[in-house]
Design an enzyme around this catalytic site. Structure first.
Site, PDB file in Angstrom:
ATOM      1  N   HIS A  92       0.803  -1.226   0.000  1.00 11.39           N
ATOM      2  CA  HIS A  92       0.000   0.000   0.000  1.00 11.39           C
ATOM      3  C   HIS A  92       0.834   1.273   0.000  1.00 11.39           C
ATOM      4  O   HIS A  92       0.295   2.378   0.193  1.00 11.39           O
ATOM      5  CB  HIS A  92      -0.922  -0.019   1.231  1.00 11.39           C
ATOM      6  N   LYS A 121       2.849   4.549  -1.267  1.00  9.81           N
ATOM      7  CA  LYS A 121       2.758   5.526  -2.357  1.00  9.81           C
ATOM      8  C   LYS A 121       3.985   6.408  -2.236  1.00  9.81           C
ATOM      9  O   LYS A 121       3.972   7.421  -1.530  1.00  9.81           O
ATOM     10  CB  LYS A 121       1.492   6.383  -2.269  1.00  9.81           C
ATOM     11  N   ASP A 180      16.442  11.029  -7.410  1.00  8.28           N
ATOM     12  CA  ASP A 180      17.895  11.196  -7.301  1.00  8.28           C
ATOM     13  C   ASP A 180      18.387  10.937  -5.882  1.00  8.28           C
ATOM     14  O   ASP A 180      19.031  11.786  -5.255  1.00  8.28           O
ATOM     15  CB  ASP A 180      18.287  12.611  -7.744  1.00  8.28           C
TER      16      ASP A 180
END
Length: 202
Positions: free
Chosen positions: A117, A119, A124
């Site tokens: 779950h 996100k 970089d």
């Protein structure tokens, strides 16, 4: 009694959480609340500004603009890797997984957890420009136009980047690298005629 105590203690040990990571607050925090703020545009800029590497960890990925931007970054030489929840990104869904694979972007899928779950995008991570994007914001059209979501982009905190990078690598070590859509793992076993409990897709 001893046997019963051991039987009770064993699951407790298995489920014991790791200690939280405590970091000094430093750097800057960019905050976007949708649907009032345009979190997708903020992510698109961060992708376009990246020069070396972008690591993605997503539950759902249906946003065409974000997928196009990541593919464009890959084509200009940025090392892009995308790690997705296997159940929520199947060929029958609106997932951009096939687009990434067609463009040659490495795609991994997670199957160990009921729901992968996270996100997260790391931009970089090995440079002074390193940034972490996280929050409730799924990489979907619904998150942009219909849902109440939040997105944070955190910069100038190398220790935080290292923590997220370490967690990304830990998940990668248990994920499956796909070479074709045929390699998507089978659906998880249904429990009592239904899928294991999962959050609703957006």
């Amino acid at each position: 009694m001893v046997g019963l105590a051991l039987a009770v203690a064993a699951p407790a040990r298995a489920l014991a959480p790791e200690a939280p990571i405590n970091l000094v607050a430093t750097g800057t925090v960019e905050v976007v609340f949708s649907p009032w703020g345009d979190a997708e545009s903020v992510l698109l800029k961060a992708i376009d500004d990246s020069r070396e590497q972008i690591l993605v960890q997503a539950y759902l990925f249906t946003s065409k603009p974000l997928a196009r931007a990541l593919i464009a970054a890959h084509r200009r030489g940025v090392r892009v890797e995308v790690m997705l929840d296997a159940e929520s990104n199947r060929a029958a869904s609106a997932s951009r997984l096939p687009d990434f694979m067609a463009a040659g972007v490495p795609v991994l899928v997670e199957t160990r957890h009921n729901i992968a779950h996270n996100k997260v995008m790391l931009f970089d991570p090995a440079t002074s420009r390193a940034a972490v994007a996280t929050g409730s914001y799924n990489f979907t059209r619904a998150a942009r136009v219909a849902n109440a979501e939040n997105l944070l982009i955190l910069r100038g905190n190398p220790a935080l980047v290292r923590a997220y990078l370490g967690n990304w690598r830990r998940h990668k070590a248990e994920a499956q690298l796909l070479h074709s859509l045929d390699e998507l793992p089978g659906r998880k076993r249904k429990e009592n005629g239904r899928e294991p409990d999962r959050a609703p897709a957006d």
